[in-house]
Design an enzyme around this catalytic site. Sequence first.
Site, short mmCIF file in Angstrom:
data_model
loop_
_atom_site.label_atom_id
_atom_site.label_comp_id
_atom_site.label_asym_id
_atom_site.label_seq_id
_atom_site.Cartn_x
_atom_site.Cartn_y
_atom_site.Cartn_z
N SER A 1 -31.89 35.62 -19.91
CA SER A 1 -32.10 35.49 -21.35
C SER A 1 -33.44 36.11 -21.68
CB SER A 1 -32.10 34.01 -21.76
OG SER A 1 -32.68 33.82 -23.04
N TYR B 1 -34.34 25.01 -20.67
CA TYR B 1 -33.63 26.28 -20.71
C TYR B 1 -34.55 27.44 -20.35
CZ TYR B 1 -30.60 30.00 -22.51
OH TYR B 1 -29.83 31.13 -22.64
#
Length: 270
Positions: A155, A168
């Site tokens: 990401s 995350y």
Amino acid sequence: MPATHTTLAQHVAIVTGASSGIGLAVAEAMAAAGAAVVINYHSQEAPADDLAERIIAAGGRATVIQADVADEADVARLFNETVDVYGRVDIVVCNSGVQKDAAIADMTLEDWNTVIDVNLTGQFLCAREAVRHFRRQPRSGRPARSAGTVIAMSSVHEIIPWAGHINYASAKGGSRMLTRSLAQEVAADGIRINAIAPGAIRTPINKEAWETEAALEKLLRLVPYGRIGEPEDVARAAVWLASDDADYVTGTTLFVDGGMSLYPEFRDNG
């Protein structure tokens, strides 16, 4: 389904978390490129079965296998069943991921562990099993120049801090170093390890960020290229990274983000 070509002919690809979003698009694109695809899912069996039916109807090869990537025994079974069906494995896309968002003072240990277990430990377990299989497979049966390739789905938050999402972001930061360190370790075996870092992609997991005009306008302030990404943008990058066209690429993260990681707040001279 995308137009068929043969970039990945004779390859066998495992795509984890392939029942929705980016994983589904990657599995479909790899099948269209000629690979036999194992569609892994954790809990959403129906869309995984639907994808397999579409691939087969289009003349491709696909198998659905349920497995929890955070479970060591499940990961071993996923690979063993793949070999039982197709005889080998050449591409592994570690795509499975979850979010459990909260401010630090409110984040439970369970929410921290769940995200780390799936998003980071799951990538470790799948990459480890992939390396074991790649090393065992004879050179004579390889469909590619490499002995095998792993693509970790990272990401933009492997480099962009994200308050309120520290589990995350920490997992994605860990994925960055897992990719680089593992690539360094296994390059001499002819194994390629890379990552893709998507930015804002139109998937169900982030629907609240794009489903209304106001939300989308706010999101696009962070994307210099001026549009939200589609799962197919990531899928095309994955097919390239998995193919011999990218044979000299290992240990890198390919950002597919419309410039989101370019600190857009500074585009007007800060």
